[in-house]
Design a protein around this motif. Structure first.
Motif, mmCIF file in Angstrom:
data_model
loop_
_atom_site.group_PDB
_atom_site.id
_atom_site.type_symbol
_atom_site.label_atom_id
_atom_site.label_comp_id
_atom_site.label_asym_id
_atom_site.label_seq_id
_atom_site.Cartn_x
_atom_site.Cartn_y
_atom_site.Cartn_z
ATOM 1 N N GLY A 140 0.814 -1.213 0.000
ATOM 2 C CA GLY A 140 0.000 0.000 0.000
ATOM 3 C C GLY A 140 0.846 1.259 0.000
ATOM 4 N N LEU A 141 1.948 1.233 0.728
ATOM 5 C CA LEU A 141 2.838 2.396 0.743
ATOM 6 C C LEU A 141 3.487 2.625 -0.617
ATOM 7 C CD1 LEU A 141 4.589 2.003 4.217
ATOM 8 C CD2 LEU A 141 2.981 3.789 3.531
ATOM 9 N N THR A 142 3.871 1.554 -1.298
ATOM 10 C CA THR A 142 4.452 1.735 -2.634
ATOM 11 C C THR A 142 3.426 2.328 -3.599
ATOM 12 O OG1 THR A 142 3.882 -0.541 -3.272
ATOM 13 C CG2 THR A 142 6.056 -0.173 -2.305
ATOM 14 N N ARG A 143 2.170 1.941 -3.412
ATOM 15 C CA ARG A 143 1.119 2.510 -4.282
ATOM 16 C C ARG A 143 0.885 3.987 -3.954
ATOM 17 N NH1 ARG A 143 -1.023 4.782 -7.123
ATOM 18 N NH2 ARG A 143 -3.066 4.661 -8.145
ATOM 19 N N LEU A 144 0.861 4.335 -2.679
ATOM 20 C CA LEU A 144 0.598 5.712 -2.278
ATOM 21 C C LEU A 144 1.735 6.656 -2.655
ATOM 22 C CD1 LEU A 144 -0.906 4.920 1.236
ATOM 23 C CD2 LEU A 144 -2.151 5.982 -0.659
ATOM 24 N N THR A 145 2.957 6.165 -2.622
ATOM 25 C CA THR A 145 4.117 7.005 -2.936
ATOM 26 C C THR A 145 4.561 6.865 -4.389
ATOM 27 O OG1 THR A 145 5.586 5.235 -2.173
ATOM 28 C CG2 THR A 145 4.953 6.910 -0.565
ATOM 29 N N ARG A 146 3.817 6.131 -5.197
ATOM 30 C CA ARG A 146 4.157 5.886 -6.610
ATOM 31 C C ARG A 146 5.562 5.288 -6.740
ATOM 32 N NH1 ARG A 146 0.375 7.785 -9.916
ATOM 33 N NH2 ARG A 146 -1.029 9.433 -9.190
ATOM 34 N N TYR A 203 7.953 8.264 -15.506
ATOM 35 C CA TYR A 203 8.926 9.353 -15.400
ATOM 36 C C TYR A 203 8.466 10.559 -16.214
ATOM 37 C CZ TYR A 203 13.178 12.071 -16.042
ATOM 38 O OH TYR A 203 14.094 13.102 -16.085
ATOM 39 N N GLU A 204 7.957 10.332 -17.391
ATOM 40 C CA GLU A 204 7.464 11.430 -18.224
ATOM 41 C C GLU A 204 6.317 12.160 -17.527
ATOM 42 O OE1 GLU A 204 6.365 9.765 -21.935
ATOM 43 O OE2 GLU A 204 8.345 8.883 -22.341
ATOM 44 N N TYR A 205 5.451 11.406 -16.888
ATOM 45 C CA TYR A 205 4.318 12.030 -16.190
ATOM 46 C C TYR A 205 4.798 12.864 -15.006
ATOM 47 C CZ TYR A 205 0.286 12.423 -13.115
ATOM 48 O OH TYR A 205 -0.691 12.898 -12.281
ATOM 49 N N ILE A 206 5.756 12.341 -14.223
ATOM 50 C CA ILE A 206 6.258 13.068 -13.056
ATOM 51 C C ILE A 206 6.948 14.353 -13.471
ATOM 52 C CG2 ILE A 206 7.942 12.970 -11.164
ATOM 53 C CD1 ILE A 206 7.248 10.044 -10.825
ATOM 54 N N MET A 230 12.821 15.601 -11.796
ATOM 55 C CA MET A 230 12.969 14.520 -10.827
ATOM 56 C C MET A 230 14.459 14.249 -10.675
ATOM 57 S SD MET A 230 11.462 10.631 -10.867
ATOM 58 C CE MET A 230 11.538 9.607 -9.399
ATOM 59 N N SER A 231 14.975 14.349 -9.455
ATOM 60 C CA SER A 231 16.403 14.181 -9.219
ATOM 61 C C SER A 231 16.724 12.715 -8.949
ATOM 62 C CB SER A 231 16.843 15.036 -8.034
ATOM 63 O OG SER A 231 16.241 14.568 -6.836
ATOM 64 N N LEU A 232 18.001 12.420 -8.935
ATOM 65 C CA LEU A 232 18.444 11.064 -8.631
ATOM 66 C C LEU A 232 18.084 10.675 -7.202
ATOM 67 C CD1 LEU A 232 19.981 8.518 -9.473
ATOM 68 C CD2 LEU A 232 22.101 9.641 -8.757
ATOM 69 N N ASN A 233 18.166 11.626 -6.276
ATOM 70 C CA ASN A 233 17.787 11.336 -4.890
ATOM 71 C C ASN A 233 16.301 11.019 -4.768
ATOM 72 O OD1 ASN A 233 20.377 11.648 -3.839
ATOM 73 N ND2 ASN A 233 20.123 13.860 -3.543
ATOM 74 N N ASP A 234 15.472 11.730 -5.552
ATOM 75 C CA ASP A 234 14.041 11.410 -5.568
ATOM 76 C C ASP A 234 13.821 9.975 -6.052
ATOM 77 O OD1 ASP A 234 13.468 13.975 -4.719
ATOM 78 O OD2 ASP A 234 13.222 14.738 -6.769
ATOM 79 N N ALA A 236 14.679 7.331 -3.389
ATOM 80 C CA ALA A 236 13.683 7.177 -2.325
ATOM 81 C C ALA A 236 12.591 6.183 -2.731
ATOM 82 C CB ALA A 236 13.076 8.536 -1.983
ATOM 83 N N ILE A 237 12.077 6.305 -3.952
ATOM 84 C CA ILE A 237 11.018 5.386 -4.368
ATOM 85 C C ILE A 237 11.586 4.008 -4.708
ATOM 86 C CG2 ILE A 237 9.550 7.281 -5.154
ATOM 87 C CD1 ILE A 237 10.341 6.601 -8.029
ATOM 88 N N PHE A 238 12.830 3.964 -5.178
ATOM 89 C CA PHE A 238 13.444 2.679 -5.502
ATOM 90 C C PHE A 238 13.609 1.830 -4.247
ATOM 91 C CE2 PHE A 238 16.942 -0.251 -6.015
ATOM 92 C CZ PHE A 238 16.777 -0.764 -7.289
ATOM 93 N N TRP A 239 14.103 2.440 -3.158
ATOM 94 C CA TRP A 239 14.355 1.670 -1.949
ATOM 95 C C TRP A 239 13.069 1.115 -1.346
ATOM 96 C CZ3 TRP A 239 18.541 -0.617 -1.203
ATOM 97 C CH2 TRP A 239 19.792 -0.029 -1.434
ATOM 98 N N LEU A 240 11.968 1.862 -1.455
ATOM 99 C CA LEU A 240 10.711 1.369 -0.912
ATOM 100 C C LEU A 240 10.212 0.161 -1.705
ATOM 101 C CD1 LEU A 240 8.550 1.680 1.198
ATOM 102 C CD2 LEU A 240 7.404 3.354 -0.262
ATOM 103 N N GLU A 241 10.306 0.223 -3.031
ATOM 104 C CA GLU A 241 9.897 -0.921 -3.844
ATOM 105 C C GLU A 241 10.832 -2.111 -3.632
ATOM 106 O OE1 GLU A 241 8.033 -3.399 -6.702
ATOM 107 O OE2 GLU A 241 7.396 -1.797 -5.343
ATOM 108 N N PHE A 242 12.119 -1.824 -3.478
ATOM 109 C CA PHE A 242 13.071 -2.910 -3.223
ATOM 110 C C PHE A 242 12.769 -3.586 -1.879
ATOM 111 C CE2 PHE A 242 17.100 -4.499 -1.488
ATOM 112 C CZ PHE A 242 17.477 -5.363 -2.502
ATOM 113 N N LEU A 243 12.410 -2.785 -0.865
ATOM 114 C CA LEU A 243 12.039 -3.355 0.430
ATOM 115 C C LEU A 243 10.803 -4.224 0.304
ATOM 116 C CD1 LEU A 243 12.329 -3.551 3.509
ATOM 117 C CD2 LEU A 243 11.019 -1.416 3.686
ATOM 118 N N HIS A 244 9.838 -3.788 -0.480
ATOM 119 C CA HIS A 244 8.613 -4.564 -0.671
ATOM 120 C C HIS A 244 8.918 -5.912 -1.314
ATOM 121 C CE1 HIS A 244 4.507 -5.573 -1.357
ATOM 122 N NE2 HIS A 244 4.559 -5.407 -2.666
#
Length: 411
Positions: free
Chosen positions: A81-87, A122-125, A132-136, A139-147
């Motif tokens: 759910g968090l990955t969905r909410l944070t895209r 990415y185009e939409y963001i 969109m920066s590399l740090n941004d 942040a989303i990569f690590w959450l999906e990787f954790l999932h």
């Protein structure tokens, strides 16, 4: 007086000696203990035939293992759910069952970021935020990787103890079938998760302007996870709790068991309808309660053709359906509680553990309804939305517990 005292002392001494001799003999001691004991003999607990062959320690070990798997499955649902909410769900564009490692060096991160830039999200963001920066991206990569890593951890936490318990003879044939089903569901969850992610990566499979995964695949992914959570919970309770014996209140148990099955089905259906709400961001359409833009039923409920599409693709209709199911489930739980607990005669016939399950169910459904309303009125903040999804797991788990309490004792 001296003679009378002597006779009384001699009689008392004889009586004490006789009582002492009776207490030393098996028959006399048992008789005395029976006379002075007013507590009725306690009935021995009745266990399911699938676990009756195990010792208390073995049942506890298997039950804790299954409960741990249920908790980890709930954690995977919350992370999803968090990955969905944070895209974050589309940040990892590759999938591998065993070789999925995160970037390490700066060049690895830049290469992964460039791969992500080739996809529609990415185009939409960039269109929405400007950049969109590399740090941004990190942040989303690590959450999906954790999932994804958490999902693999569930597989390991299930498979290794299952192999040990199987080899040690802890499973009867019926339990072995369940273990095979659980393992198949875990493997299917991983495959279904990637099938869901693929729907948001390709422009050809997108059904809306905003890059999202298919709400149908999202609902299937969530539904299989909820099913796995319920099955783990049920089997854990079977190993940890004996049958609840209702005695003469057999009719009461039967009526409550039928109601508990209906409540569990309602909780499951409400959670699945929430997946369709999340899949198309329908929670942002009408942010008022109890009415929707001063109407009980939105005017655009049947805006799509054919009509069945409105149930799953129309944001107004999916939010209305989720509200309706949520309200109905809460009212049904309250009605069952009032019928079973409020009346003194029925409350007296309920075993303590069953009363605790009913009281817990009422508390959970009230909390879940409050979280849902608060999430809607505050325009779906991430923290509240995640708590609301966690509440759906708590509600489903509590209804499963109530069903388990009301099982029929084998004869």
């Amino acid at each position: 007086l001296l003679a009378a005292n002597a006779r009384q002392s001699q009689f008392g001494s004889l009586l004490r000696n006789r009582l002492r001799n009776q207490s030393r003999s098996p028959l006399g001691g048992n008789a005395i203990r029976r006379c002075h004991s007013s507590a009725p003999p306690s009935a021995s607990p009745v266990w399911h035939p699938m676990v009756a062959h195990l010792t208390a320690g073995q049942r506890r070990a298997v039950g804790i293992w299954l409960a741990t798997c249920a908790g980890m499955t709930a954690g995977a649902v919350v992370l999803g759910g968090l990955t969905r909410l944070t895209r974050s769900g589309l940040s990892m564009t590759n999938w591998s069952l065993f070789k999925e490692l995160p970037p390490v060096t700066q060049s690895d991160w830049e290469r992964e970021f460039q791969r992500y830039q080739a996809y529609p999200e990415y185009e939409y963001i960039v269109r929405e935020r400007g950049s969109m920066s590399l740090n941004d991206f990190k942040a989303i990569f690590w959450l999906e990787f954790l999932h994804r890593t958490w999902g693999r951890a569930i597989g390991a936490a299930f498979l290794l103890p299952a192999a040990y318990f199987w080899a040690r003879g802890r499973f009867q044939p019926a339990m072995r079938k369940r273990v095979l089903i659980y393992g198949s569901l875990i493997l299917g969850q991983g495959l279904l998760g990637w099938y869901m992610v693929r729907s948001g990566l390709s422009k050809d499979t997108l059904t809306q302007d905003v890059p999202r995964v298919s709400q149908y695949r999202l609902a299937a992914h969530l539904g299989s996870a909820l099913l796995l959570f319920s099955l783990f919970t049920w089997s854990a309770l079977t190993h940890l709790l004996p049958f609840t014996q209702f005695g003469a209140a057999v009719a009461l148990r039967g009526r409550l068991a039928a109601a508990a099955h209906l409540l569990t089905s309602a909780a499951f259906a409400t959670a699945i309808s929430g997946a369709f709400v999340a899949g198309i961001d329908a929670g942002l359409v009408y942010n008022s309660w109890p009415k929707m833009a001063d109407r009980w039923v939105p005017t655009d409920y049947w805006a799509l053709q054919p009509a069945w599409r409105n149930l799953f693709e129309n944001a107004s209709a999916t939010q209305f359906n989720h509200r309706l199911l949520g309200h109905s489930t809460a009212c049904a739980v309250a009605a069952v509680w009032l019928w079973a607990v409020a009346a003194k005669t029925r409350r007296a016939a309920l075993p303590p553990r069953t009363r605790l399950a009913l009281n817990s169910l009422l508390a959970v459904v009230c909390t879940q309804a409050g979280l849902g309303i608060a999430t809607l009125l505050t325009y779906v903040p991430i923290a509240l939305a995640a708590c609301h999804q966690t509440g759906s797991l708590a509600l489903l788990g509590t209804t499963t517990w109530l069903m388990h309490e009301l099982r029929r004792v084998p004869k």
